[in-house]
Every structure is written in C-alpha cells, then in structure tokens.
Design an enzyme around this catalytic site. Structure first.
Site, short mmCIF file in Angstrom:
data_model
loop_
_atom_site.label_atom_id
_atom_site.label_comp_id
_atom_site.label_asym_id
_atom_site.label_seq_id
_atom_site.Cartn_x
_atom_site.Cartn_y
_atom_site.Cartn_z
N HIS A 42 0.82 -1.20 0.00
CA HIS A 42 0.00 0.00 0.00
C HIS A 42 0.86 1.26 0.00
O HIS A 42 1.60 1.52 0.95
CB HIS A 42 -0.89 -0.03 1.24
CG HIS A 42 -1.81 1.12 1.39
ND1 HIS A 42 -1.84 1.92 2.50
CD2 HIS A 42 -2.79 1.60 0.56
CE1 HIS A 42 -2.77 2.84 2.37
NE2 HIS A 42 -3.37 2.67 1.21
N ARG A 43 0.81 2.03 -1.09
CA ARG A 43 1.67 3.21 -1.27
C ARG A 43 3.14 2.82 -1.15
O ARG A 43 3.97 3.57 -0.65
CB ARG A 43 1.32 4.31 -0.27
CG ARG A 43 -0.17 4.67 -0.25
CD ARG A 43 -0.49 5.71 0.81
NE ARG A 43 -1.92 5.69 1.12
CZ ARG A 43 -2.49 6.34 2.13
NH1 ARG A 43 -1.76 7.08 2.93
NH2 ARG A 43 -3.79 6.25 2.35
N GLU A 69 1.12 -0.18 -4.71
CA GLU A 69 0.06 0.75 -5.10
C GLU A 69 0.57 2.18 -5.08
O GLU A 69 1.37 2.55 -4.21
CB GLU A 69 -1.12 0.60 -4.13
CG GLU A 69 -2.31 1.50 -4.43
CD GLU A 69 -2.46 2.63 -3.41
OE1 GLU A 69 -3.32 3.50 -3.64
OE2 GLU A 69 -1.71 2.65 -2.41
N ASP A 71 -0.74 6.45 -5.80
CA ASP A 71 -1.86 7.38 -5.96
C ASP A 71 -1.46 8.47 -6.95
O ASP A 71 -0.47 9.16 -6.74
CB ASP A 71 -2.21 8.02 -4.62
CG ASP A 71 -2.65 7.00 -3.59
OD1 ASP A 71 -3.74 6.45 -3.75
OD2 ASP A 71 -1.89 6.74 -2.63
N HIS A 84 -0.78 10.85 -2.12
CA HIS A 84 -2.09 10.41 -1.67
C HIS A 84 -3.05 11.56 -1.41
O HIS A 84 -4.17 11.59 -1.91
CB HIS A 84 -1.98 9.56 -0.41
CG HIS A 84 -3.31 9.15 0.14
ND1 HIS A 84 -3.99 9.90 1.09
CD2 HIS A 84 -4.11 8.09 -0.14
CE1 HIS A 84 -5.14 9.31 1.36
NE2 HIS A 84 -5.24 8.22 0.64
N GLU A 144 -3.77 3.92 -8.60
CA GLU A 144 -5.05 4.50 -8.17
C GLU A 144 -5.18 5.92 -8.69
O GLU A 144 -4.30 6.76 -8.47
CB GLU A 144 -5.17 4.51 -6.64
CG GLU A 144 -6.49 5.13 -6.19
CD GLU A 144 -6.75 5.09 -4.70
OE1 GLU A 144 -7.64 5.82 -4.23
OE2 GLU A 144 -6.04 4.35 -3.99
N LYS A 146 -6.48 9.11 -7.92
CA LYS A 146 -6.91 9.74 -6.68
C LYS A 146 -7.72 11.01 -6.97
O LYS A 146 -7.23 11.91 -7.65
CB LYS A 146 -5.69 10.06 -5.82
CG LYS A 146 -5.97 10.79 -4.52
CD LYS A 146 -6.86 9.97 -3.61
CE LYS A 146 -6.21 8.72 -3.11
NZ LYS A 146 -7.02 8.03 -2.08
N ASP A 269 0.21 -2.17 4.34
CA ASP A 269 1.39 -1.35 4.58
C ASP A 269 2.62 -2.19 4.86
O ASP A 269 3.75 -1.73 4.75
CB ASP A 269 1.17 -0.42 5.80
CG ASP A 269 0.11 0.64 5.56
OD1 ASP A 269 -0.33 0.81 4.41
OD2 ASP A 269 -0.27 1.31 6.54
#
Length: 277
Positions: A42-43, A69, A71, A84, A144, A146, A269
């Site tokens: 995640h990120r 991932e 954003d 993000h 993603e 955003k 994460d």
C-alpha cells in the site's frame, strides 16, 4: 467542459489510431494473469518507508511484494505525480494543493523527513518515473486515480502514457483502480486491455448484488474496505467473475481474517502480512 470533451476525444483518437481503443469489452482480460494470492504494498511498503516514494517502492521490491500501489494526481502544469492527499501538507515540508503547484515546485519538496531522518530529501515521484524505473522489475503496479473528479480527463492521460510505454497490454504488470466508478467505466472503455479495480468505502449496508452486477460489466477487481469483507461478499464477488483484494491491512489478525474469508489478496502497509498463507 467543451475543452475537456475535446481533450478526451483527441486522446481517444490517438488510442484508436494505435489500435489500442477497442469496442467495450473486446479483447479484455477478465482477471490479471497472476494466479497467486496477491500481496499488494500500500503506497509502497509504507510501514517501513515514506509512502508513495521511491524508497517505499524499492522496499516493496526488496520484500517481494507482487504489486505496489501508487496514488496519481495532476500538477498545475499537467504532470502526473504520485501523492495520496490532495494537498502536500501532511507528507512534505510544503503547503498547498497538488493541482495548484507546478512540477518544479513539487520537486523541491521533501517527502521523506516526516517519516524519518534517513529519508530526508526523498522527492515526490512522477508516474512517468515510476513506470520507467519498475517496468522491468519483478513487481506489478496498482495505479489508483486519486480524486479524479478534480482532474478531468486524467484517466485518458494515464491510458495514453501506458500505451506510449507499451504497458497497455501488460495484464500481469498494471491494474488501475479508483473510488470514482464512473471514471473507471470510462477507463475500461478507453483501455479494455488493462484490469480495472473499483474501490469501495465502508457503509453499514454493505455491497449489494446489483452493485456487483454493475461492477462486473467493466471491472476485474472489487477492492473494499476490510470492514465490509466476509465469506458471503467474497463468494458473491467471485460469482460475478471478479477478484477481491481489500484494504488496508496493518495487523496479522486482520490479514488472517481476510484470508479465512477467501480473498484473492490484500493491500497492506506491511508486505510480510501478505505471505502468511
């Protein structure tokens, strides 16, 4: 609005001329070609390095995540950048909205010191830089979009960039997702060769069969808040021909609960949590 429609029409024309824009659903893969449980950082590995930075993405590679991932938003001067929040305030030493800052201004910001001194000076990357750096590495990228409602036409710009880099048919490499489902419908229309994910926020009523039916007309993944996930939802997602990878897993107990429900992967994460099976 006419200018936006003209932009979309122009980009769509380029995609069509290139043989990339197909009729709705034609040539699309229904799922990503990877068959294993998907371990999505995640990120980046954001439990270990500042989110949405090269340091976090490199850590995800080192930890052997299947995807990381990112954003994607758009700068004032039209560059696709990775952050993000809609503002730079939380994760940099600057202030202001991404859409009000030029790329030059964004590149001057320190996006690492807030996380730890060892990351001082870590810059905000662009999507172009990320695609170039990791295209040949053994990891996929979950893109993603955003707040795409703030950046009209961003889905077409991402589609065109992927096509230019010959990543538009890499169903093992790229997934594109968003909370804005109308934008994802349009993205699928523009680039049906790339798997699409729909992000779903928590609501007490959950996800209805009708929503899943609608998602299945253009999406390959349903990626819900983990609080929505149970065995019933997983079964219904699978019955509609889609996969499910919930967000955001931060504890072993959460990961084990998701795996027991039968999900196809987790967005976490801490990439080690995706390898508990």
């Amino acid at each position: 609005m006419p200018k936006i429609k003209t932009l979309l029409a122009g980009i769509a024309g380029v995609l069509l001329f290139s043989g990339i824009l197909l009729p709705h659903g034609a040539g699309a893969e229904t799922t990503a070609t990877k068959s294993q449980f998907l371990n999505i950082a995640h990120r980046g590995a954001s439990g270990y390095a500042p989110e949405n930075t090269i340091a976090a993405f490199d850590k995800a590679v080192t930890m052997k995540a299947d995807y990381f991932e990112v954003d994607v938003q758009r700068s004032k001067d039209g560059h696709l950048v990775i952050l993000h929040d809609n503002t730079v305030d939380r994760t940099t030493d600057g202030t202001g909205y991404i859409g009000d800052l030029t790329l030059e201004e964004i590149k001057q910001l320190d996006a690492g010191s807030w996380f730890g001194e060892e990351f001082a000076g870590e810059p905000i990357p662009t999507l172009n830089e990320v695609l170039d750096r990791y295209r040949s590495k053994n990891i996929g990228i979950l893109i993603e979009l955003k707040s795409p409602e703030l950046y009209p036409g961003i889905e077409a710009e991402v589609a065109l960039l992927l096509a230019q880099k010959k990543l538009d048919k890499r169903t093992d490499k790229i997934i594109v997702q968003s909370f804005n489902h109308d934008v994802m419908k349009n993205y699928h229309r523009l680039q049906p060769t790339i798997p699409v994910g729909v992000l779903v926020s928590y609501t007490p009523e959950g996800v209805s069969d009708e929503q899943l039916r609608q998602f299945s007309t253009y999406a390959d993944y349903v990626n819900p808040n983990q609080r929505l996930v149970n065995h019933d939802l997983v079964q219904r997602v699978h019955a509609n021909g889609m996969k499910i990878t919930p967000y955001t897993i931060r504890a072993e107990s959460e990961a084990r609960q998701m795996m027991a429900a039968g999900v196809d992967g987790v967005i976490t994460d801490f990439p080690e949590l995706g390898r508990l099976r």
